[in-house]
Design a protein around this motif. Structure first.
Motif, short mmCIF file in Angstrom:
data_model
loop_
_atom_site.label_atom_id
_atom_site.label_comp_id
_atom_site.label_asym_id
_atom_site.label_seq_id
_atom_site.Cartn_x
_atom_site.Cartn_y
_atom_site.Cartn_z
N ILE A 234 0.86 -1.32 -0.06
CA ILE A 234 0.11 0.17 0.23
C ILE A 234 1.19 1.32 0.47
CG2 ILE A 234 -2.06 1.37 1.10
CD1 ILE A 234 -3.11 -1.35 2.78
N TYR A 244 1.15 -6.11 3.24
CA TYR A 244 0.34 -6.82 4.35
C TYR A 244 0.38 -8.19 3.05
CZ TYR A 244 -3.81 -6.26 2.14
OH TYR A 244 -5.29 -5.66 0.98
N ARG A 247 -5.63 -12.11 4.30
CA ARG A 247 -5.96 -13.41 5.00
C ARG A 247 -6.95 -14.12 4.08
NH1 ARG A 247 -10.67 -10.95 7.88
NH2 ARG A 247 -11.47 -10.30 5.98
N ALA B 89 -4.87 -7.86 12.02
CA ALA B 89 -3.76 -6.73 11.00
C ALA B 89 -3.92 -6.40 9.66
CB ALA B 89 -1.75 -6.90 11.54
N SER B 90 -4.02 -7.47 9.55
CA SER B 90 -4.62 -7.75 7.94
C SER B 90 -5.51 -7.23 6.70
CB SER B 90 -4.41 -9.63 7.52
OG SER B 90 -2.99 -9.41 7.01
N ALA B 91 -6.54 -7.70 8.39
CA ALA B 91 -8.03 -7.21 8.06
C ALA B 91 -8.02 -5.55 8.15
CB ALA B 91 -8.83 -7.81 8.92
N PHE B 93 -5.41 -3.29 7.06
CA PHE B 93 -4.60 -3.55 6.05
C PHE B 93 -5.17 -3.44 4.44
CE2 PHE B 93 -0.90 -3.33 8.51
CZ PHE B 93 -0.57 -2.55 9.25
N GLU B 94 -6.39 -4.38 4.29
CA GLU B 94 -7.26 -4.81 3.64
C GLU B 94 -7.97 -3.98 3.36
OE1 GLU B 94 -8.41 -8.28 3.96
OE2 GLU B 94 -10.02 -8.48 2.98
N VAL B 96 -7.68 -0.35 4.52
CA VAL B 96 -6.89 0.65 4.61
C VAL B 96 -7.42 1.13 2.69
CG1 VAL B 96 -4.64 1.92 4.50
CG2 VAL B 96 -5.49 1.25 6.22
N GLU B 97 -6.26 -0.10 2.08
CA GLU B 97 -5.75 -0.72 0.68
C GLU B 97 -7.29 -0.30 0.22
OE1 GLU B 97 -4.73 -4.06 -0.96
OE2 GLU B 97 -4.00 -3.90 -2.21
N ARG B 104 -4.56 6.06 4.21
CA ARG B 104 -3.51 5.92 4.29
C ARG B 104 -2.60 6.80 4.51
NH1 ARG B 104 -2.86 3.66 -1.04
NH2 ARG B 104 -4.62 2.40 -1.51
N ASP B 105 -3.14 7.70 5.50
CA ASP B 105 -1.65 9.00 6.51
C ASP B 105 -2.60 8.88 7.24
OD1 ASP B 105 -1.58 9.88 3.06
OD2 ASP B 105 -3.13 10.81 3.50
N LEU B 106 -3.28 8.57 8.13
CA LEU B 106 -3.58 7.57 9.41
C LEU B 106 -1.53 7.06 9.94
CD1 LEU B 106 -6.92 6.34 9.67
CD2 LEU B 106 -6.03 8.69 10.45
N ILE B 108 -0.79 5.24 11.81
CA ILE B 108 -1.18 3.62 12.59
C ILE B 108 -0.80 2.50 12.63
CG2 ILE B 108 -2.21 1.58 11.71
CD1 ILE B 108 -3.64 2.75 8.91
N VAL B 110 1.14 -0.67 14.52
CA VAL B 110 0.92 -2.31 15.22
C VAL B 110 2.21 -2.54 15.78
CG1 VAL B 110 0.77 -5.11 14.28
CG2 VAL B 110 0.04 -2.92 12.56
N LEU B 111 1.48 -3.58 17.25
CA LEU B 111 1.98 -3.11 18.05
C LEU B 111 2.22 -4.86 18.32
CD1 LEU B 111 1.25 -1.01 20.73
CD2 LEU B 111 2.99 -0.56 18.67
N PRO B 112 3.30 -5.70 18.61
CA PRO B 112 3.32 -7.83 18.62
C PRO B 112 2.82 -7.94 20.01
CG PRO B 112 5.62 -6.47 18.23
CD PRO B 112 4.79 -5.25 18.41
#
Lengths: 251, 251
Positions: A234, A244, A247, B89-91, B93-94, B96-97, B104-106, B108, B110-112
């Motif tokens: 992206i 990414y 799923r 996380a995948s959902a 970014f899906e 977002v895309e 996309r400018d937010l 964002i 991901v914290l593992p």
């Protein structure tokens, strides 16, 4: 005598990724055992003995820890990342299996940590968000032919992939061979991610098509991720893209 | 307007496995979004709005979170385990895309978190201590033939394996088929581990040879691990055995 042995994961580098469970074990320890740079992450205390040791002495280190635990010490073996992923837990159990019978009766606990591939994945999005595999690219302890075979089968299975220990000074040619194998097997522009010193202040992330990846982009402080055929980029104006793996796979 | 979106991993269940990084994000959140049982893990506060939602609405949930972050809220999407491993996380970014360009400018992040397979591995030793793969056994979002193919290739690569979402009420037959495939492909007594509610007070661990594994040993609260051909069992008198996969493979 209330000795015990904990194998604890310190995560990839940022102390904010050390779990409270691991922190409590460190606070209660009498002895800390581990590879020099990991032991350096532990703050000294008057009642705590630090036992740093060099690389490639994992079994000696494990035996030393088991002996101290047998003597009633509360020993913590520190690992980077997660101790169960290409780290000290396997070496410890190898020492237990082939060591003194009473070691099997010790109070031994493995405390998980954030492993490098998951920190790297989080840093760029969710490239490991679908089925994936993790491969140690060092051939110190396994034949190169087995690594090569696993790379080809992982491409055939269309796994996303994470590569640990991609390249060291003593074996610079391995990663070059691995890259050639992957470039040969994947006829697309799937993204490769080089995450160096992930979660540390000097973290660097490099995202580029597999076809443009070069051997000198990796060293021993780098974890390398490779998308599957489905992995998406992206683009974002002025910022690093998100990467990414969806799923879903269409039937 | 200092909104942002964090996708945070709560780990497998025990709050002592929530990283300080995730804890800080939760403390600063104005809104928590997630699947009902994960949102239930968050303590209510007067300045915090909880948005629990049902299973299988991941994209709707992601869009809602993105809209709130666009409105200047500090939103945390909570996932069990690690958000990048068969989680939200995948959902996100899906969404977002395929969503509003300004998403996309937010900000964002991901914290593992500690993913279930690594907590399960730690609970019984180090079965994932050598090369391994992680496969989601749900065929909700991919064809069963692809799962079957990956299982066979993973056996051929001699990976240790971790299986997520092995069996649900709506698709009880999948895990039975997966077991048959694995039993057919592996002609040895390699250990299989059923780890249910791992790290919770009611954790149960079942370790047995693959040949003795049965479909009803798994449900959606179980993560299943399978050793490679090299995986070892260390028997212990009166206690559960240790299971580990050695670091070395002979050339």
């Amino acid at each position: 005598m209330t000795g015990g042995l904990v194998i604890a994961g310190l995560g990839p580098g940022n102390d904010a990724l050390i779990t409270p469970e691991v922190r409590a074990a460190l606070d209660q320890a009498t002895d800390i055992v581990g590879y020099i740079p990991y032991v350096e992450r532990i703050a000294p205390r008057p009642d705590l003995t630090l036992h740093p040791s060099d690389n490639r002495v994992e079994i000696d280190r494990a035996r030393h820890a088991l002996e101290m635990a047998s003597d009633g010490r509360r020993v913590v073996i520190v690992s980077s990342g997660d101790p169960g992923v290409f780290a000290m837990a396997s070496a410890l159990f190898e020492a237990v299996e082939h060591g003194a019978p009473h070691w099997r009766d010790l109070d031994i606990a493995v405390l998980p940590g954030i492993t490098a591939m998951l920190a790297a994945s989080a840093a760029c999005g969710a490239p490991l968000g679908h089925d994936f595999c993790a491969i140690n690219l060092s051939d110190n302890l396994k034949p190169w032919a087995l690594i090569e075979k696993r790379l080809r089968l992982a491409v055939e299975a269309d796994f996303a992939m994470a590569f640990y220990n991609p390249r060291s000074k003593s074996r610079p040619e391995g990663f070059e061979k691995a890259l050639r194998t992957l470039q040969d097997a994947c006829n697309d522009a799937r993204p490769m991610i080089f995450a160096r010193n992930v979660t540390r202040p000097d973290q660097s992330l490099r995202i580029l098509p597999l076809s443009e990846a070069a051997p000198d982009m990796a060293d021993m402080r780098t974890v390398v991720l490779l998308g599957s055929s489905q992995t998406r980029i992206i683009p974002r104006g002025g910022a690093a893209p998100f990467v990414y793996t969806p799923r879903s796979v269409e039937g």
